[in-house]
Write a protein that holds these residues in place. Structure first.
Motif, mmCIF file in Angstrom:
data_model
loop_
_atom_site.group_PDB
_atom_site.id
_atom_site.type_symbol
_atom_site.label_atom_id
_atom_site.label_comp_id
_atom_site.label_asym_id
_atom_site.label_seq_id
_atom_site.Cartn_x
_atom_site.Cartn_y
_atom_site.Cartn_z
ATOM 1 N N UNK A 86 0.867 -1.177 0.000
ATOM 2 C CA UNK A 86 0.000 0.000 0.000
ATOM 3 C C UNK A 86 0.911 1.237 0.000
ATOM 4 N N UNK A 87 0.440 2.371 -0.516
ATOM 5 C CA UNK A 87 1.302 3.566 -0.566
ATOM 6 C C UNK A 87 1.895 3.937 0.787
ATOM 7 N N UNK A 88 1.115 3.842 1.846
ATOM 8 C CA UNK A 88 1.608 4.232 3.164
ATOM 9 C C UNK A 88 2.646 3.255 3.736
ATOM 10 N N UNK A 89 2.769 2.080 3.149
ATOM 11 C CA UNK A 89 3.767 1.100 3.589
ATOM 12 C C UNK A 89 5.133 1.299 2.929
ATOM 13 N N UNK A 90 5.189 2.140 1.917
ATOM 14 C CA UNK A 90 6.423 2.318 1.153
ATOM 15 C C UNK A 90 7.340 3.306 1.848
ATOM 16 N N UNK A 91 8.549 2.864 2.124
ATOM 17 C CA UNK A 91 9.584 3.723 2.685
ATOM 18 C C UNK A 91 10.273 4.421 1.510
ATOM 19 N N UNK A 92 10.020 5.713 1.354
ATOM 20 C CA UNK A 92 10.494 6.439 0.180
ATOM 21 C C UNK A 92 12.021 6.492 0.124
ATOM 22 N N UNK A 93 12.681 6.603 1.261
ATOM 23 C CA UNK A 93 14.150 6.641 1.266
ATOM 24 C C UNK A 93 14.732 5.289 0.849
ATOM 25 N N UNK A 94 14.146 4.217 1.322
ATOM 26 C CA UNK A 94 14.614 2.882 0.929
ATOM 27 C C UNK A 94 14.382 2.657 -0.568
ATOM 28 N N UNK A 95 13.245 3.120 -1.078
ATOM 29 C CA UNK A 95 12.961 2.971 -2.508
ATOM 30 C C UNK A 95 13.953 3.781 -3.345
ATOM 31 N N UNK A 96 14.305 4.974 -2.881
ATOM 32 C CA UNK A 96 15.306 5.780 -3.605
ATOM 33 C C UNK A 96 16.665 5.089 -3.628
ATOM 34 N N UNK A 97 17.055 4.526 -2.484
ATOM 35 C CA UNK A 97 18.341 3.805 -2.424
ATOM 36 C C UNK A 97 18.325 2.603 -3.370
ATOM 37 N N UNK A 98 17.218 1.890 -3.396
ATOM 38 C CA UNK A 98 17.113 0.722 -4.284
ATOM 39 C C UNK A 98 17.201 1.153 -5.746
ATOM 40 N N UNK A 123 12.812 -1.056 -12.134
ATOM 41 C CA UNK A 123 11.388 -0.890 -12.431
ATOM 42 C C UNK A 123 10.557 -0.936 -11.153
ATOM 43 N N UNK A 124 10.879 -1.872 -10.276
ATOM 44 C CA UNK A 124 10.126 -1.987 -9.018
ATOM 45 C C UNK A 124 10.338 -0.754 -8.146
ATOM 46 N N UNK A 125 11.580 -0.286 -8.037
ATOM 47 C CA UNK A 125 11.873 0.877 -7.206
ATOM 48 C C UNK A 125 11.176 2.125 -7.747
ATOM 49 N N UNK A 126 11.229 2.331 -9.044
ATOM 50 C CA UNK A 126 10.573 3.504 -9.650
ATOM 51 C C UNK A 126 9.064 3.432 -9.451
ATOM 52 N N UNK A 127 8.492 2.242 -9.602
ATOM 53 C CA UNK A 127 7.056 2.066 -9.388
ATOM 54 C C UNK A 127 6.680 2.409 -7.947
ATOM 55 N N UNK A 128 7.462 1.931 -6.985
ATOM 56 C CA UNK A 128 7.186 2.208 -5.579
ATOM 57 C C UNK A 128 7.257 3.712 -5.309
ATOM 58 N N UNK A 129 8.263 4.388 -5.871
ATOM 59 C CA UNK A 129 8.387 5.834 -5.685
ATOM 60 C C UNK A 129 7.205 6.582 -6.297
ATOM 61 N N UNK A 130 6.806 6.171 -7.490
ATOM 62 C CA UNK A 130 5.685 6.826 -8.172
ATOM 63 C C UNK A 130 4.393 6.707 -7.365
ATOM 64 N N UNK A 131 4.139 5.529 -6.842
ATOM 65 C CA UNK A 131 2.895 5.307 -6.093
ATOM 66 C C UNK A 131 2.930 6.034 -4.752
ATOM 67 N N UNK A 132 4.064 6.024 -4.088
ATOM 68 C CA UNK A 132 4.175 6.729 -2.804
ATOM 69 C C UNK A 132 4.033 8.231 -2.991
ATOM 70 N N UNK A 133 4.684 8.773 -4.019
ATOM 71 C CA UNK A 133 4.595 10.223 -4.260
ATOM 72 C C UNK A 133 3.180 10.641 -4.628
ATOM 73 N N UNK A 134 2.476 9.826 -5.394
ATOM 74 C CA UNK A 134 1.093 10.144 -5.761
ATOM 75 C C UNK A 134 0.208 10.153 -4.516
ATOM 76 N N UNK A 135 0.518 9.308 -3.547
ATOM 77 C CA UNK A 135 -0.259 9.241 -2.327
ATOM 78 C C UNK A 135 -0.023 10.467 -1.446
ATOM 79 N N UNK A 136 1.149 11.086 -1.566
ATOM 80 C CA UNK A 136 1.474 12.241 -0.750
ATOM 81 C C UNK A 136 0.827 13.520 -1.252
ATOM 82 N N UNK A 137 0.323 13.523 -2.462
ATOM 83 C CA UNK A 137 -0.289 14.740 -3.027
ATOM 84 C C UNK A 137 -1.614 15.039 -2.403
#
Length: 137
Positions: A86-98, A123-137
């Motif tokens: 889920x978007x709220x489960x994604x650690x944005x810093x960990x996804x950026x590092x990945x 691809x997985x890391x970019x997808x996680x970042x995209x979904x997390x950022x969309x949730x923050x808007x």
């Protein structure tokens, strides 16, 4: 015709969602597949991307999905994927590092298998970042 169907979304490490749905959108390599009640039977590959499902209360849920398989049969849908968040489960810093690590791995001269693995990780890391950022808007 009833507009509700059963969905089971299973990741390698957990049962993500089991219940009723009125719509489900699954990412594939050819685009998105939308499913509603009465959909024809089919089996297809799931690609990393945004998975969306709407429950009978009208709430749309979003998640970052990785690769897997989906089966539609007799108004039941099973989605079997490696990982889902889920978007709220994604650690944005960990996804950026990945993502950074995957980009670095792509630049190194490695075997085809390692290159493809790095592509999948990116691809997985970019997808996680995209979904997390969309949730923050």
């Amino acid at each position: 015709m009833d507009r509700i169907f059963k969905v089971e979304i299973l990741a390698a490490d957990r049962d993500f969602y089991q219940g009723d749905c009125i719509s489900l959108v699954i990412p594939t390599i050819d685009g998105e597949v939308g499913i509603m009640a009465g959909h024809q039977s089919m089996i297809f590959a799931v690609a990393p991307g945004e998975l969306r499902y709407t429950t009978p209360d009208g709430v749309e849920h979003r998640a970052a999905a990785s690769a897997g398989l989906a089966k539609v049969e007799d108004n039941d849908v099973e989605v079997l994927i490696d990982a889902v968040e889920r978007p709220e489960e994604i650690d944005i810093n960990r996804a950026r590092r990945a993502a950074d690590e995957a980009r670095e791995a792509l630049l190194q001269k490695k075997s085809i298998q390692e290159y493809r693995e790095a592509q999948a990780n990116l691809a997985r890391a970019i997808n996680r970042l995209r979904i997390r950022k969309a949730d923050l808007r």
